[in-house]
Design an enzyme around this catalytic site. Structure first.
Site, mmCIF file in Angstrom:
data_model
loop_
_atom_site.group_PDB
_atom_site.id
_atom_site.type_symbol
_atom_site.label_atom_id
_atom_site.label_comp_id
_atom_site.label_asym_id
_atom_site.label_seq_id
_atom_site.Cartn_x
_atom_site.Cartn_y
_atom_site.Cartn_z
ATOM 1 N N TRP A 44 0.795 -1.224 0.000
ATOM 2 C CA TRP A 44 0.000 0.000 0.000
ATOM 3 C C TRP A 44 0.832 1.281 0.000
ATOM 4 O O TRP A 44 1.764 1.425 0.789
ATOM 5 C CB TRP A 44 -0.903 0.021 1.244
ATOM 6 C CG TRP A 44 -1.576 1.338 1.433
ATOM 7 C CD1 TRP A 44 -1.150 2.394 2.197
ATOM 8 C CD2 TRP A 44 -2.779 1.768 0.793
ATOM 9 N NE1 TRP A 44 -2.012 3.452 2.081
ATOM 10 C CE2 TRP A 44 -3.028 3.098 1.232
ATOM 11 C CE3 TRP A 44 -3.670 1.167 -0.106
ATOM 12 C CZ2 TRP A 44 -4.136 3.821 0.805
ATOM 13 C CZ3 TRP A 44 -4.773 1.893 -0.523
ATOM 14 C CH2 TRP A 44 -4.997 3.208 -0.079
ATOM 15 N N ASP A 47 -0.160 9.211 0.163
ATOM 16 C CA ASP A 47 0.435 10.524 -0.151
ATOM 17 C C ASP A 47 1.945 10.539 -0.415
ATOM 18 O O ASP A 47 2.701 9.888 0.301
ATOM 19 C CB ASP A 47 0.250 11.479 1.034
ATOM 20 C CG ASP A 47 -1.110 11.437 1.655
ATOM 21 O OD1 ASP A 47 -2.005 10.823 1.084
ATOM 22 O OD2 ASP A 47 -1.260 12.011 2.742
ATOM 23 N N GLN A 63 3.682 7.729 1.954
ATOM 24 C CA GLN A 63 2.951 6.978 2.968
ATOM 25 C C GLN A 63 2.903 5.522 2.525
ATOM 26 O O GLN A 63 2.437 5.206 1.409
ATOM 27 C CB GLN A 63 1.517 7.523 3.098
ATOM 28 C CG GLN A 63 1.440 8.870 3.784
ATOM 29 C CD GLN A 63 1.658 8.741 5.283
ATOM 30 O OE1 GLN A 63 0.744 8.439 6.032
ATOM 31 N NE2 GLN A 63 2.881 8.981 5.733
ATOM 32 N N TRP A 71 -4.572 0.363 3.672
ATOM 33 C CA TRP A 71 -3.958 1.307 4.610
ATOM 34 C C TRP A 71 -3.747 0.645 5.971
ATOM 35 O O TRP A 71 -4.563 -0.170 6.406
ATOM 36 C CB TRP A 71 -4.879 2.526 4.740
ATOM 37 C CG TRP A 71 -4.281 3.670 5.493
ATOM 38 C CD1 TRP A 71 -3.567 4.690 4.959
ATOM 39 C CD2 TRP A 71 -4.360 3.901 6.900
ATOM 40 N NE1 TRP A 71 -3.176 5.545 5.963
ATOM 41 C CE2 TRP A 71 -3.655 5.091 7.157
ATOM 42 C CE3 TRP A 71 -4.940 3.227 7.982
ATOM 43 C CZ2 TRP A 71 -3.523 5.629 8.429
ATOM 44 C CZ3 TRP A 71 -4.809 3.761 9.253
ATOM 45 C CH2 TRP A 71 -4.110 4.950 9.477
ATOM 46 N N PHE A 103 2.811 9.684 9.849
ATOM 47 C CA PHE A 103 1.891 10.259 8.869
ATOM 48 C C PHE A 103 2.628 11.248 7.951
ATOM 49 O O PHE A 103 3.827 11.441 8.054
ATOM 50 C CB PHE A 103 0.732 10.954 9.603
ATOM 51 C CG PHE A 103 -0.455 10.048 9.866
ATOM 52 C CD1 PHE A 103 -0.328 8.671 9.906
ATOM 53 C CD2 PHE A 103 -1.722 10.596 10.065
ATOM 54 C CE1 PHE A 103 -1.422 7.839 10.148
ATOM 55 C CE2 PHE A 103 -2.826 9.782 10.305
ATOM 56 C CZ PHE A 103 -2.682 8.414 10.348
ATOM 57 N N ASP A 179 0.166 16.811 8.959
ATOM 58 C CA ASP A 179 0.768 16.986 7.634
ATOM 59 C C ASP A 179 1.606 18.268 7.529
ATOM 60 O O ASP A 179 1.361 19.130 6.671
ATOM 61 C CB ASP A 179 -0.310 16.963 6.530
ATOM 62 C CG ASP A 179 -1.219 15.744 6.623
ATOM 63 O OD1 ASP A 179 -0.820 14.752 7.267
ATOM 64 O OD2 ASP A 179 -2.337 15.779 6.063
ATOM 65 N N GLU A 228 -6.330 18.589 4.378
ATOM 66 C CA GLU A 228 -5.145 17.758 4.616
ATOM 67 C C GLU A 228 -4.003 18.248 3.722
ATOM 68 O O GLU A 228 -4.223 18.943 2.738
ATOM 69 C CB GLU A 228 -5.450 16.286 4.286
ATOM 70 C CG GLU A 228 -6.548 15.692 5.164
ATOM 71 C CD GLU A 228 -6.798 14.203 4.896
ATOM 72 O OE1 GLU A 228 -6.842 13.445 5.866
ATOM 73 O OE2 GLU A 228 -6.950 13.811 3.737
ATOM 74 N N TRP A 315 -9.683 8.686 -2.024
ATOM 75 C CA TRP A 315 -10.017 7.898 -0.829
ATOM 76 C C TRP A 315 -11.364 7.188 -0.962
ATOM 77 O O TRP A 315 -11.648 6.256 -0.210
ATOM 78 C CB TRP A 315 -10.001 8.772 0.434
ATOM 79 C CG TRP A 315 -8.618 8.950 0.991
ATOM 80 C CD1 TRP A 315 -7.906 10.113 1.077
ATOM 81 C CD2 TRP A 315 -7.776 7.930 1.564
ATOM 82 N NE1 TRP A 315 -6.674 9.875 1.647
ATOM 83 C CE2 TRP A 315 -6.565 8.548 1.961
ATOM 84 C CE3 TRP A 315 -7.908 6.556 1.767
ATOM 85 C CZ2 TRP A 315 -5.516 7.838 2.553
ATOM 86 C CZ3 TRP A 315 -6.858 5.855 2.356
ATOM 87 C CH2 TRP A 315 -5.694 6.501 2.744
HETATM 88 C C1 FRU Z 1 -4.149 12.201 3.364
HETATM 89 C C2 FRU Z 1 -3.919 11.613 4.747
HETATM 90 C C3 FRU Z 1 -3.102 12.573 5.601
HETATM 91 C C4 FRU Z 1 -2.470 11.666 6.596
HETATM 92 C C5 FRU Z 1 -2.191 10.438 5.774
HETATM 93 C C6 FRU Z 1 -2.285 9.152 6.525
HETATM 94 O O1 FRU Z 1 -4.356 11.249 2.375
HETATM 95 O O2 FRU Z 1 -5.167 11.332 5.343
HETATM 96 O O3 FRU Z 1 -3.860 13.614 6.175
HETATM 97 O O4 FRU Z 1 -1.305 12.205 7.154
HETATM 98 O O5 FRU Z 1 -3.143 10.432 4.720
HETATM 99 O O6 FRU Z 1 -1.851 8.081 5.747
#
Ligand code: FRU
Length: 517
Positions: A44, A47, A63, A71, A103, A179, A228, A315
């Site tokens: 997976w 971001d 990420q 996730w 994150f 973030d 975000e 998402w």
């Molecule tokens: C955006 C988010 C961020 C967070 C991350 C977690 O896609 O929700 O706000 O830091 O993904 O994976």
């Protein structure tokens, strides 16, 4: 058994077995794996994070959950590239720890060693990220997201978390506090952190990256949650020395074609406060699949320009898309520029120039098209670049566009309609349904001025994605799709009249992999 050498992975070469033995397919045989977009080796990804340029290398973190294709506990995956197209995978940079998951966040080259993490002649690279404590979250606390640092003194090959973490604790009482994006503000000689806090961005300032003081916040009226992945950077007004500041914000709902999307504001930043110009919040990309777009620190793309990349998913369905070993790709890296329109400004984005290095054979598109015209030549419709200019004065068709097809009856239609000034991307029949209703809602629409003069388009296809850059990059449109087999037919068409192209090229594209079919 045939062995195929894939990307070089930090000294390891990924060997994949294919075909005859019945073993699981290697990445080259995975049905939807892009051939020149960045994807994780397996598992997976969401971001893009911690992007910076140093000593000839562009660093991309992301990420990453290395144990599953959905996730989970977040890590920072890592890759480097000298041209932004061919990537070398490196080991994971940051693992979850007692303060939580890792994150999203950013990284800066701290040339003057303001942080003190560096050594003589070795400026540190400092990464800022959110520590997300899942236990605190489950317990219903409001302070489970806090900002922390890590640094590297060896070109990003190893990272050390700061012993004083977290450096910015959540004292707001607002649960979403994450973030961090750090930028150097030359005029006031300090670091600025932009942080997403529920439905606004809060700004903090620091001299040393460790001690942060609250400066101000920016939000707009109405229910716009959840914000975000902010980004804040200066850009140059075309032809002038003066600068404007851009605030990027990704939004969790009501994206231009449903779900999540990346938006931006243009305005001014005085070292304390961001003030938006009167024009409204704008979308960076009208497709469904460009989220969390953020930019590189220190990238050598010329003052006033900015290099960035987005997560090519949404998402609404990211965790359900029908890929098996890996989930999600990044967009092509894109160069942003400010463009003046009447008395206001818009961002225009083009793919990074090095993408032209992928071009192989090229040939001209027909100049005049009526009805349906299949485009034949030495190229794969599933992996190519189309570059053309529509002569809107000479075009008499009521609507025109192109369609990708395969023998399974899957299709992706791109339609331009001068009567409504719209670009329509229809992926509703692009592949087997069932994994997500939201994915097949549509068609997707974007405003595109199609009256008088001409309009230019560049289109990139890569197995399971389409990126359209229209009107000098003023319109970006990114969608993903999952056909049963790669699209192998490209047809241009014109309805009720003729489509006239004043320029038109198809470029076969090679792959960014070391070896691939
Ligand atoms: C955006 C988010 C961020 C967070 C991350 C977690 O896609 O929700 O706000 O830091 O993904 O994976």
């Amino acid at each position: 058994m045939k062995k195929v050498v894939l990307w070089t992975l930090a000294g390891i070469s990924l060997l994949s077995s294919c075909g005859e033995t019945g073993e699981s397919p290697g990445p080259l045989e995975e049905p939807h794996r892009p051939r020149y977009h960045f994807t994780p080796p397996a598992h997976w990804m969401n971001d893009p994070n911690g992007m910076y340029y140093q000593d000839g290398e562009y660093h991309l973190h992301y990420q990453y959950y290395p144990d599953s294709t959905v996730w989970g506990p977040m890590h920072w995956g890592h890759a480097v590239s000298s041209d932004l197209i061919r990537w070398e995978h490196l080991p994971v940079s940051l693992y979850p720890d007692s303060l939580g998951y890792i994150f999203s966040g950013s990284a800066v080259v701290d040339y003057d060693n303001t942080s003190g993490f560096g050594q003589e002649d070795t400026p540190p690279v400092v990464a800022a990220f959110t520590h997300h404590d899942p236990e605190g979250e489950r317990a219903g606390r409001s302070d489970f997201q806090n900002q922390s640092l890590a640094y590297s003194l060896d070109n990003g090959r190893t990272w050390t978390k700061y012993s004083g973490n977290p450096v910015l604790r959540n004292d707001t009482g607002i649960r979403d506090f994450r973030d961090p994006k750090i930028v150097w503000h030359g005029q006031s000689e300090k670091w600025i952190m932009a942080l997403a806090v529920y439905d606004r961005v809060r700004f903090y300032g620091s001299d040393n990256l460790k001690d942060w003081a609250y400066l101000s916040e920016f939000g707009i009226p109405g229910d716009t949650r959840l914000w975000e992945c902010p980004d804040l950077f200066p850009m140059r007004i075309p032809g002038q020395q003066e600068e404007k500041w851009v605030l990027l914000v990704s939004i969790q709902q009501q994206g231009p074609n449903g779900g999540t999307g990346t938006s931006y504001f243009i305005g001014d930043f005085d070292g304390t406060r961001f003030t938006a110009d009167p024009q409204e919040q704008q979308w960076l990309d009208y497709g469904a699949d460009n989220y969390a777009f953020v930019t590189w620190d220190n990238a050598p793309v010329g003052w006033g320009r900015r290099l960035g990349i987005g997560w090519m998913s949404n998402w609404q369905y990211a965790q359900q898309v029908p890929t098996e070993k890996w989930r999600s790709a990044m967009t092509l890296p894109r160069v942003l520029e400010l463009v003046q329109e009447d008395s206001s400004y818009v961002l225009a984005a083009q793919p990074v120039p090095s993408v032209t290095g992928l071009r192989r054979s090229g040939f001209a598109l027909p100049g005049r098209i009526s009805g349906f015209q299949s485009i034949q030549g030495d190229f794969r419709p599933s992996r190519c670049e189309l570059e053309f200019r529509v002569d809107l004065e000479a075009t008499t068709a009521k609507a025109f566009g192109f369609t990708l097809k395969n023998t399974k009856g899957n299709r992706l239609e791109i339609r331009m309609d001068p009567r409504t000034n719209t670009l329509v991307v229809d992926r509703t029949e692009s592949g087997p349904k069932g994994f997500s209703d939201a994915f097949f809602e549509g068609p997707h629409r974007a405003p595109l001025h199609l009256e008088g003069g001409s309009v230019d388009l560049r289109v990139f296809l890569d197995v399971s994605s389409i990126e359209i850059f229209a009107n000098g990059g003023r319109l970006n449109f990114t969608d993903i799709f999952f056909p049963e087999e790669p699209f192998d037919t490209l047809e241009f068409w014109a309805e009720d009249g003729e489509l006239v192209l004043s320029e038109g090229q198809v470029h076969a594209l090679s792959t960014s992999w070391e070896e691939a079919p």
